[in-house]
Design a protein around this motif. Structure first.
Motif, PDB file in Angstrom:
ATOM      1  N   LEU A  95      90.848-119.147  85.630  1.00 58.29           N
ATOM      2  CA  LEU A  95      91.139-118.502  84.355  1.00 58.29           C
ATOM      3  C   LEU A  95      91.414-117.025  84.601  1.00 58.29           C
ATOM      4  O   LEU A  95      90.614-116.330  85.230  1.00 58.29           O
ATOM      5  N   VAL A  96      92.558-116.559  84.118  1.00 56.80           N
ATOM      6  CA  VAL A  96      92.913-115.143  84.183  1.00 56.80           C
ATOM      7  C   VAL A  96      92.978-114.638  82.747  1.00 56.80           C
ATOM      8  O   VAL A  96      93.621-115.262  81.892  1.00 56.80           O
ATOM      9  N   ILE A  97      92.308-113.532  82.496  1.00 54.28           N
ATOM     10  CA  ILE A  97      92.332-112.931  81.160  1.00 54.28           C
ATOM     11  C   ILE A  97      93.045-111.585  81.246  1.00 54.28           C
ATOM     12  O   ILE A  97      92.623-110.692  81.985  1.00 54.28           O
ATOM     13  N   GLU A  98      94.143-111.478  80.513  1.00 56.29           N
ATOM     14  CA  GLU A  98      94.869-110.207  80.409  1.00 56.29           C
ATOM     15  C   GLU A  98      94.407-109.512  79.132  1.00 56.29           C
ATOM     16  O   GLU A  98      94.492-110.087  78.053  1.00 56.29           O
ATOM     17  N   HIS A  99      93.923-108.299  79.279  1.00 55.35           N
ATOM     18  CA  HIS A  99      93.436-107.543  78.126  1.00 55.35           C
ATOM     19  C   HIS A  99      94.589-106.743  77.516  1.00 55.35           C
ATOM     20  O   HIS A  99      95.370-106.130  78.229  1.00 55.35           O
ATOM     21  N   VAL A 100      94.683-106.781  76.198  1.00 49.51           N
ATOM     22  CA  VAL A 100      95.714-106.041  75.474  1.00 49.51           C
ATOM     23  C   VAL A 100      95.014-104.956  74.665  1.00 49.51           C
ATOM     24  O   VAL A 100      94.154-105.245  73.829  1.00 49.51           O
ATOM     25  N   ALA A 101      95.385-103.718  74.922  1.00 49.22           N
ATOM     26  CA  ALA A 101      94.781-102.585  74.227  1.00 49.22           C
ATOM     27  C   ALA A 101      95.206-102.556  72.760  1.00 49.22           C
ATOM     28  O   ALA A 101      96.298-102.979  72.405  1.00 49.22           O
ATOM     29  N   GLY A 102      94.325-102.049  71.924  1.00 47.63           N
ATOM     30  CA  GLY A 102      94.643-101.883  70.508  1.00 47.63           C
ATOM     31  C   GLY A 102      95.621-100.741  70.290  1.00 47.63           C
ATOM     32  O   GLY A 102      95.467 -99.665  70.871  1.00 47.63           O
ATOM     33  N   ARG A 103      96.640-100.989  69.479  1.00 48.59           N
ATOM     34  CA  ARG A 103      97.659 -99.985  69.167  1.00 48.59           C
ATOM     35  C   ARG A 103      97.952-100.056  67.667  1.00 48.59           C
ATOM     36  O   ARG A 103      97.899-101.116  67.065  1.00 48.59           O
ATOM     37  N   ALA A 104      98.277 -98.910  67.113  1.00 45.37           N
ATOM     38  CA  ALA A 104      98.669 -98.821  65.698  1.00 45.37           C
ATOM     39  C   ALA A 104      99.868 -97.895  65.598  1.00 45.37           C
ATOM     40  O   ALA A 104     100.182 -97.164  66.533  1.00 45.37           O
ATOM     41  N   ILE A 105     100.511 -97.938  64.434  1.00 45.24           N
ATOM     42  CA  ILE A 105     101.655 -97.059  64.201  1.00 45.24           C
ATOM     43  C   ILE A 105     101.506 -96.417  62.824  1.00 45.24           C
ATOM     44  O   ILE A 105     101.056 -97.054  61.867  1.00 45.24           O
ATOM     45  N   CYS A 106     101.856 -95.160  62.755  1.00 47.93           N
ATOM     46  CA  CYS A 106     101.769 -94.414  61.502  1.00 47.93           C
ATOM     47  C   CYS A 106     102.976 -94.746  60.628  1.00 47.93           C
ATOM     48  O   CYS A 106     104.121 -94.683  61.091  1.00 47.93           O
ATOM     49  N   ASP A 107     102.715 -95.065  59.376  1.00 47.95           N
ATOM     50  CA  ASP A 107     103.794 -95.376  58.439  1.00 47.95           C
ATOM     51  C   ASP A 107     104.602 -94.139  58.047  1.00 47.95           C
ATOM     52  O   ASP A 107     105.750 -94.257  57.635  1.00 47.95           O
ATOM     53  N   LYS A 108     104.017 -92.972  58.199  1.00 47.71           N
ATOM     54  CA  LYS A 108     104.712 -91.747  57.791  1.00 47.71           C
ATOM     55  C   LYS A 108     105.583 -91.164  58.911  1.00 47.71           C
ATOM     56  O   LYS A 108     106.760 -90.898  58.715  1.00 47.71           O
ATOM     57  N   CYS A 109     105.008 -90.980  60.107  1.00 46.24           N
ATOM     58  CA  CYS A 109     105.752 -90.298  61.177  1.00 46.24           C
ATOM     59  C   CYS A 109     106.170 -91.223  62.325  1.00 46.24           C
ATOM     60  O   CYS A 109     106.789 -90.777  63.278  1.00 46.24           O
ATOM     61  N   ASN A 110     105.818 -92.510  62.230  1.00 46.60           N
ATOM     62  CA  ASN A 110     106.146 -93.519  63.250  1.00 46.60           C
ATOM     63  C   ASN A 110     105.506 -93.261  64.607  1.00 46.60           C
ATOM     64  O   ASN A 110     105.936 -93.818  65.603  1.00 46.60           O
ATOM     65  N   GLU A 111     104.485 -92.446  64.651  1.00 47.27           N
ATOM     66  CA  GLU A 111     103.755 -92.205  65.907  1.00 47.27           C
ATOM     67  C   GLU A 111     102.928 -93.449  66.232  1.00 47.27           C
ATOM     68  O   GLU A 111     102.204 -93.977  65.389  1.00 47.27           O
ATOM     69  N   GLU A 112     103.054 -93.940  67.452  1.00 46.07           N
ATOM     70  CA  GLU A 112     102.217 -95.060  67.899  1.00 46.07           C
ATOM     71  C   GLU A 112     101.034 -94.471  68.655  1.00 46.07           C
ATOM     72  O   GLU A 112     101.194 -93.529  69.432  1.00 46.07           O
ATOM     73  N   PHE A 113      99.838 -95.029  68.404  1.00 45.81           N
ATOM     74  CA  PHE A 113      98.644 -94.464  69.025  1.00 45.81           C
ATOM     75  C   PHE A 113      97.626 -95.565  69.315  1.00 45.81           C
ATOM     76  O   PHE A 113      97.665 -96.645  68.736  1.00 45.81           O
ATOM     77  N   ALA A 114      96.727 -95.276  70.246  1.00 47.68           N
ATOM     78  CA  ALA A 114      95.675 -96.215  70.638  1.00 47.68           C
ATOM     79  C   ALA A 114      94.604 -96.267  69.564  1.00 47.68           C
ATOM     80  O   ALA A 114      94.325 -95.265  68.891  1.00 47.68           O
ATOM     81  N   THR A 115      94.006 -97.448  69.409  1.00 46.65           N
ATOM     82  CA  THR A 115      92.896 -97.599  68.471  1.00 46.65           C
ATOM     83  C   THR A 115      91.928 -98.656  68.981  1.00 46.65           C
ATOM     84  O   THR A 115      92.324 -99.585  69.681  1.00 46.65           O
TER      85      THR A 115
END
Length: 115
Positions: free
Chosen positions: A62-82
């Motif tokens: 079993l291999v588990i690939e971890h996916v980091a949390g990401r979000a995007i701002c509705d106003k400025c379209n900046e993508e950031f970690a969460t």
């Protein structure tokens, strides 16, 4: 422990692929798990080891690939970690958003099969 149900579902999907490709055994199963999906990797591995004996997964890894949390701002379209699923404050413009773009995944990403 919902990890057992997740693993049972992954096994069902993988068994369908075994049939489709006329393979006999699974050598490696890779799951993509988001850090916001509330899945404990240790419990997931425990469930994998508990249900694989006597199945086409008996010798599988079993291999588990971890996916980091990401979000995007509705106003400025900046993508950031969460690391949160709640209302998030954009680090660039200060607006609040709740649009998660990554980190909720629970996917069967890859299978290596042995014919």
């Amino acid at each position: 422990m919902h990890e057992l149900g997740i693993m049972e579902s992954a096994f069902k999907l993988a068994l369908g692929e075994l049939d489709k490709h006329r393979a006999k055994m699974v050598c490696r199963m890779t799951l993509r798990i988001g850090e916001l999906a509330a899945v404990d990797p240790v419990a997931l591995r425990f469930a994998f080891d508990a249900i694989k004996p006597g199945t086409a997964f008996e010798n599988a890894e079993l291999v588990i690939e971890h996916v980091a949390g990401r979000a995007i701002c509705d106003k400025c379209n900046e993508e950031f970690a969460t690391k949160s699923m709640g209302i998030l404050k954009c680090p660039s413009c200060g607006e609040y958003t709740g649009r998660i773009t990554a980190g909720r995944e629970i996917d069967l990403a890859r299978l290596e099969l042995d014919e």
